[in-house]
Design a protein around this motif. Structure first.
Motif, PDB file in Angstrom:
ATOM      1  N   ASN A 293       0.936  -1.280  -0.046  1.00  0.00           N
ATOM      2  CA  ASN A 293      -0.042   0.073   0.007  1.00  0.00           C
ATOM      3  C   ASN A 293       0.685   1.259  -0.114  1.00  0.00           C
ATOM      4  O   ASN A 293       0.635   2.475  -0.540  1.00  0.00           O
ATOM      5  CB  ASN A 293      -0.907   0.024   1.248  1.00  0.00           C
ATOM      6  CG  ASN A 293      -2.155  -1.110   1.030  1.00  0.00           C
ATOM      7  OD1 ASN A 293      -2.781  -1.268  -0.065  1.00  0.00           O
ATOM      8  ND2 ASN A 293      -2.489  -1.925   2.099  1.00  0.00           N
TER       9      ASN A 293
ATOM     10  N   GLU B 159       2.141   1.623  -3.487  1.00  0.00           N
ATOM     11  CA  GLU B 159       1.384   2.193  -4.522  1.00  0.00           C
ATOM     12  C   GLU B 159       1.230   3.627  -4.190  1.00  0.00           C
ATOM     13  O   GLU B 159       1.173   4.449  -5.100  1.00  0.00           O
ATOM     14  CB  GLU B 159      -0.005   1.441  -4.145  1.00  0.00           C
ATOM     15  CG  GLU B 159      -1.019   2.081  -4.996  1.00  0.00           C
ATOM     16  CD  GLU B 159      -2.568   1.618  -4.680  1.00  0.00           C
ATOM     17  OE1 GLU B 159      -3.467   1.916  -5.319  1.00  0.00           O
ATOM     18  OE2 GLU B 159      -2.731   0.973  -3.506  1.00  0.00           O
TER      19      GLU B 159
ATOM     20  N   LEU C 254       0.101  -3.269  -8.140  1.00  0.00           N
ATOM     21  CA  LEU C 254      -1.144  -3.863  -8.122  1.00  0.00           C
ATOM     22  C   LEU C 254      -1.305  -4.997  -8.415  1.00  0.00           C
ATOM     23  O   LEU C 254      -2.139  -5.735  -7.932  1.00  0.00           O
ATOM     24  CB  LEU C 254      -1.893  -2.831  -9.331  1.00  0.00           C
ATOM     25  CG  LEU C 254      -1.785  -1.349  -8.988  1.00  0.00           C
ATOM     26  CD1 LEU C 254      -2.036  -0.511 -10.132  1.00  0.00           C
ATOM     27  CD2 LEU C 254      -2.844  -1.054  -7.721  1.00  0.00           C
ATOM     28  N   GLN C 255      -0.451  -5.498  -9.149  1.00  0.00           N
ATOM     29  CA  GLN C 255      -0.719  -7.016  -9.471  1.00  0.00           C
ATOM     30  C   GLN C 255      -0.444  -7.911  -8.324  1.00  0.00           C
ATOM     31  O   GLN C 255      -1.297  -8.750  -7.944  1.00  0.00           O
ATOM     32  CB  GLN C 255       0.468  -7.402 -10.388  1.00  0.00           C
ATOM     33  CG  GLN C 255       0.492  -9.068 -10.897  1.00  0.00           C
ATOM     34  CD  GLN C 255       1.691  -9.445 -11.815  1.00  0.00           C
ATOM     35  OE1 GLN C 255       2.384  -8.525 -11.975  1.00  0.00           O
ATOM     36  NE2 GLN C 255       1.634 -10.725 -11.889  1.00  0.00           N
TER      37      GLN C 255
ATOM     38  N   LEU D 263      -1.034  -6.850  -5.343  1.00  0.00           N
ATOM     39  CA  LEU D 263      -2.234  -6.661  -4.532  1.00  0.00           C
ATOM     40  C   LEU D 263      -3.478  -7.467  -5.030  1.00  0.00           C
ATOM     41  O   LEU D 263      -4.609  -7.240  -4.345  1.00  0.00           O
ATOM     42  CB  LEU D 263      -2.439  -5.067  -4.519  1.00  0.00           C
ATOM     43  CG  LEU D 263      -1.612  -4.254  -3.633  1.00  0.00           C
ATOM     44  CD1 LEU D 263      -1.646  -2.664  -3.845  1.00  0.00           C
ATOM     45  CD2 LEU D 263      -1.768  -4.691  -2.145  1.00  0.00           C
ATOM     46  N   GLY D 264      -3.401  -8.029  -5.850  1.00  0.00           N
ATOM     47  CA  GLY D 264      -4.667  -8.865  -6.783  1.00  0.00           C
ATOM     48  C   GLY D 264      -5.361  -7.887  -7.500  1.00  0.00           C
ATOM     49  O   GLY D 264      -6.730  -8.295  -7.852  1.00  0.00           O
ATOM     50  N   ARG D 265      -5.070  -6.723  -7.805  1.00  0.00           N
ATOM     51  CA  ARG D 265      -5.924  -5.744  -8.499  1.00  0.00           C
ATOM     52  C   ARG D 265      -5.416  -5.719 -10.120  1.00  0.00           C
ATOM     53  O   ARG D 265      -4.774  -4.951 -10.476  1.00  0.00           O
ATOM     54  CB  ARG D 265      -5.768  -4.601  -7.854  1.00  0.00           C
ATOM     55  CG  ARG D 265      -6.404  -4.502  -6.469  1.00  0.00           C
ATOM     56  CD  ARG D 265      -6.035  -3.156  -5.615  1.00  0.00           C
ATOM     57  NE  ARG D 265      -5.998  -2.016  -6.255  1.00  0.00           N
ATOM     58  CZ  ARG D 265      -5.664  -0.897  -5.749  1.00  0.00           C
ATOM     59  NH1 ARG D 265      -5.051  -0.852  -4.515  1.00  0.00           N
ATOM     60  NH2 ARG D 265      -5.590   0.305  -6.268  1.00  0.00           N
TER      61      ARG D 265
ATOM     62  N   GLU E 261      -6.511  -3.118 -12.918  1.00  0.00           N
ATOM     63  CA  GLU E 261      -5.729  -1.696 -12.660  1.00  0.00           C
ATOM     64  C   GLU E 261      -4.259  -1.954 -12.955  1.00  0.00           C
ATOM     65  O   GLU E 261      -3.676  -1.140 -13.594  1.00  0.00           O
ATOM     66  CB  GLU E 261      -5.906  -1.259 -11.305  1.00  0.00           C
ATOM     67  CG  GLU E 261      -7.352  -0.945 -10.790  1.00  0.00           C
ATOM     68  CD  GLU E 261      -7.365  -0.797  -9.153  1.00  0.00           C
ATOM     69  OE1 GLU E 261      -6.633   0.357  -8.919  1.00  0.00           O
ATOM     70  OE2 GLU E 261      -7.854  -1.490  -8.441  1.00  0.00           O
TER      71      GLU E 261
END
Length: 134
Positions: free
Chosen positions: A66, A69, A93-94, A96-98, A101
């Protein structure tokens, strides 16, 4: 040179040395130590893209995703043309599983600088998004 200018030069030299030390620590896989070394520079120059980028790398490598990011997003606010910041933001973001995005950031990074590393990351995330959709 008066005392005030000498003091300012000394402070600037110390920040430069701290920044270079933090870079070396990130390269040597010691991101937590890098963040400690970088802290005074972050406090003094929070709007300098190179400082935020280095902090983001240290956060990323210490799994503080976080914070990573936030740092990479700040770099892009200051310099939207920074393709590397887009790449590492996409990777963050990858992790983080997003993935959707991440895909957007990786596409932009690759469009700005079509190097194999960016293409590989883009292909990996595309494949993962497709797997989720099936």
């Amino acid at each position: 040179m008066d005392d005030e200018n000498r003091t300012l030069d000394h402070v600037g030299d110390n920040r430069f040395k701290a920044f270079r030390q933090a870079e070396a620590l990130v390269e040597n896989r010691r991101p937590l130590d890098a963040l400690k070394a970088l802290q005074p520079v972050l406090e003094a120059e929070p709007d300098k893209p190179s400082v935020q980028l280095l902090a983001g790398r240290a956060y990323f490598h210490s799994a503080q995703l976080n914070h990573a990011e936030q740092a990479f997003t700040r770099v892009l606010e200051l310099d939207p043309s920074d393709h590397y910041a887009r790449f590492v933001l996409g990777r963050t973001l990858q992790r983080l599983g997003r993935l959707v995005e991440a895909l957007g950031q990786l596409r932009m990074a690759w469009a700005m600088n079509p190097v194999p590393e960016y293409q590989d990351a883009l292909s990996e995330v595309k494949a993962r998004v497709q797997l989720r959709e099936t």
